[in-house]
Design an enzyme around this catalytic site. Structure first.
Site, PDB file in Angstrom:
ATOM      1  N   HIS A 175       0.873  -1.166  -0.082  1.00  0.00           N
ATOM      2  CA  HIS A 175      -0.199   0.055  -0.092  1.00  0.00           C
ATOM      3  C   HIS A 175       1.051   1.184   0.044  1.00  0.00           C
ATOM      4  CE1 HIS A 175      -2.460   2.993   1.829  1.00  0.00           C
ATOM      5  NE2 HIS A 175      -3.643   2.296   1.449  1.00  0.00           N
ATOM      6  N   ASP A 210       3.219  -4.530   8.057  1.00  0.00           N
ATOM      7  CA  ASP A 210       2.069  -3.828   7.950  1.00  0.00           C
ATOM      8  C   ASP A 210       0.899  -4.763   8.156  1.00  0.00           C
ATOM      9  OD1 ASP A 210      -0.443  -2.604   6.900  1.00  0.00           O
ATOM     10  OD2 ASP A 210       0.594  -1.780   5.127  1.00  0.00           O
ATOM     11  N   CYS A 251      -4.766   2.573  -3.634  1.00  0.00           N
ATOM     12  CA  CYS A 251      -3.574   3.019  -3.062  1.00  0.00           C
ATOM     13  C   CYS A 251      -2.403   2.007  -3.124  1.00  0.00           C
ATOM     14  CB  CYS A 251      -3.674   3.420  -1.722  1.00  0.00           C
ATOM     15  SG  CYS A 251      -4.808   4.987  -1.166  1.00  0.00           S
TER      16      CYS A 251
END
Ligand code: PMP
Length: 407
Positions: free
Chosen positions: A124, A201, A365
């Site tokens: 992302h 993440d 994104c």
């Protein structure tokens, strides 16, 4: 499935029970943000009705209660991801801020000209741009682990990319654009073998299956409250204590100091050193309520539901003529990204919306991975614990309608 009744789960989410565009709402956009159970909404209201005050500095009863709620939320987060120490939990605005924090503190201290930051092609933007910025500030070099045509990482390329100049590996656990589950435990093992720290993440992971940061062994783990049925504006950076202790502060202000003169500032201990200013109190309280809600269902049960529904949805979508899945990794979670014939995803999304079906269209994104698949955008349906086979069936009917309109 014991302990998990999706009908009952749906009843906990008031927003789902409405008509939109004259149709029953079908919400398939939880990877963007998830809906909130009544327990979270109630916790927010209760906090403002009974306990609201600023934390840490007050001697009065409300400040005490608010501090207890805020620090209690930190302990709830610790338990949820099985961190060793509650001080390893830093409250931030979300995954984006967590990664920026690491890039600008750990990164500014340990990463210099000619050093390398290793990420993957499926990140992302939140796990690309902070590192790109750091590289521009320091002269470090951004290196990228490639993905293959299924949307899996090319694991054979990893060892050669972990060099003596690599200062950090930053990698997603689940791709929000493809749904790929990345073997972060294995990657951490390989990076640590060369003394390289790892940031994971976890934005798309924590909502779908149990996460144990000690088992993963990573140095940092970032996630957002709003994607896991909690409020927006609150998120978590987990950092292993020795890493956090060695990091300079992030933003300056109240609460992150021990003493201030015009000549000298002494910084507070971890985690307060990284939490300048009045924190998002109700956010932390709401996040703790979301975690308690997930714990009441059982993350193993949530994971089983999500796995079963993803398998059903994958098969159902593949039966739609002209549909091509983008991202066919062997291990996936929560996300179905696809192209429908030569129809632009925006048109797919708009027609589905008329049917009361919410999906996301665009680059999610994650432009570099879109470039890999040579598409500017995809349609993305994403699943959560309140979704049912009926939601998937409605999506399939909607896609047939899209085909009728365009062909
Ligand atoms: N990483 C991933 C994998 C995500 O899906 C998202 C949100 N789409 C983020 C990071 C950024 O999260 P936030 O906007 O909550 O900071």
């Amino acid at each position: 499935m014991s302990g998990f009744d999706v009908k009952q789960v749906r009843a906990d989410f008031p927003i789902l029970h409405q008509e939109v565009r004259g149709r029953p709402l079908v919400y398939l956009d939880s990877a963007a943000t998830a809906q909130k159970p009544q327990a979270v909404i109630d916790a927010l209201v209760r906090f403002y009705q009974h306990d609201n005050a600023n934390v840490h500095r007050g001697v009065h009863v409300l400040s005490e209660r608010a501090t207890e709620a805020y620090e209690g939320a930190r302990e709830t987060v610790r338990r949820f991801i099985n961190a060793r120490d509650v001080k390893e939990i830093v409250f931030v605005r979300g995954t984006t801020e967590a990664i920026n924090l690491v890039a600008q503190t750990y990164g500014r201290k340990h990463i210099g000209a000619g050093d390398e930051v290793l990420i993957t092609q499926m990140e992302h933007h939140a796990n690309i741009v902070p590192w790109r910025m750091l590289c521009e500030q320091t002269g470090a070099v951004l290196k990228v682990i490639p993905v293959d045509d299924r949307g899996e990482l090319v694991l054979d390329a990893v060892d050669a990319l972990l060099t003596e100049r690599t200062r950090i590996l930053a990698v997603t656990q689940v791709s929000n654009a493809l749904g790929t589950v990345v073997p972060v435990k294995e990657l951490t093992r390989r990076a640590h073998a060369k003394g390289i720290p790892v940031l994971v993440d976890g934005a798309q992971a924590v909502t779908h299956f149990p996460v144990d940061v000690q088992d993963l062994g990573c140095d940092f783990y970032a996630f957002s409250g709003h994607k896991m049925f909690g409020p927006t504006g609150i998120g978590v950076l987990y950092g292993r204590m020795d890493r956090l202790e060695a990091m300079p502060p992030y933003q300056g202000g109240g609460d992150m100091i021990l003493s201030v003169t015009m000549e000298k500032v002494t910084y507070n201990r971890v985690p307060y050193r990284f939490e300048a200013g009045t924190p998002n109190l109700e956010g932390a309280v709401g996040l703790a309520a979301a975690i308690r809600y997930l714990e009441s269902l059982g993350m193993e049960n949530v994971a089983a539901h999500d796995r079963e529904l993803l398998a059903y949805a994958t098969q159902a979508l593949e039966s739609v003529p002209g549909l091509r899945m983008v991202g066919t990794a062997r291990e996936k979670s929560g996300v179905l990204s696809f192209m429908l014939a030569d129809i632009h995803p925006h048109d797919v999304g708009t027609i589905l919306d008329r049917e009361g079906i919410c999906i996301r269209t665009g680059h999610h994104c994650a432009q570099p991975v879109m470039q890999h698949f040579k598409v500017p955008a995809t349609s993305r349906a994403s699943l959560a614990l309140y979704n049912t086979r009926e939601d998937v069936d409605a999506l399939v009917r909607g896609l047939h309608k899209v085909l009728e309109v365009f062909q």
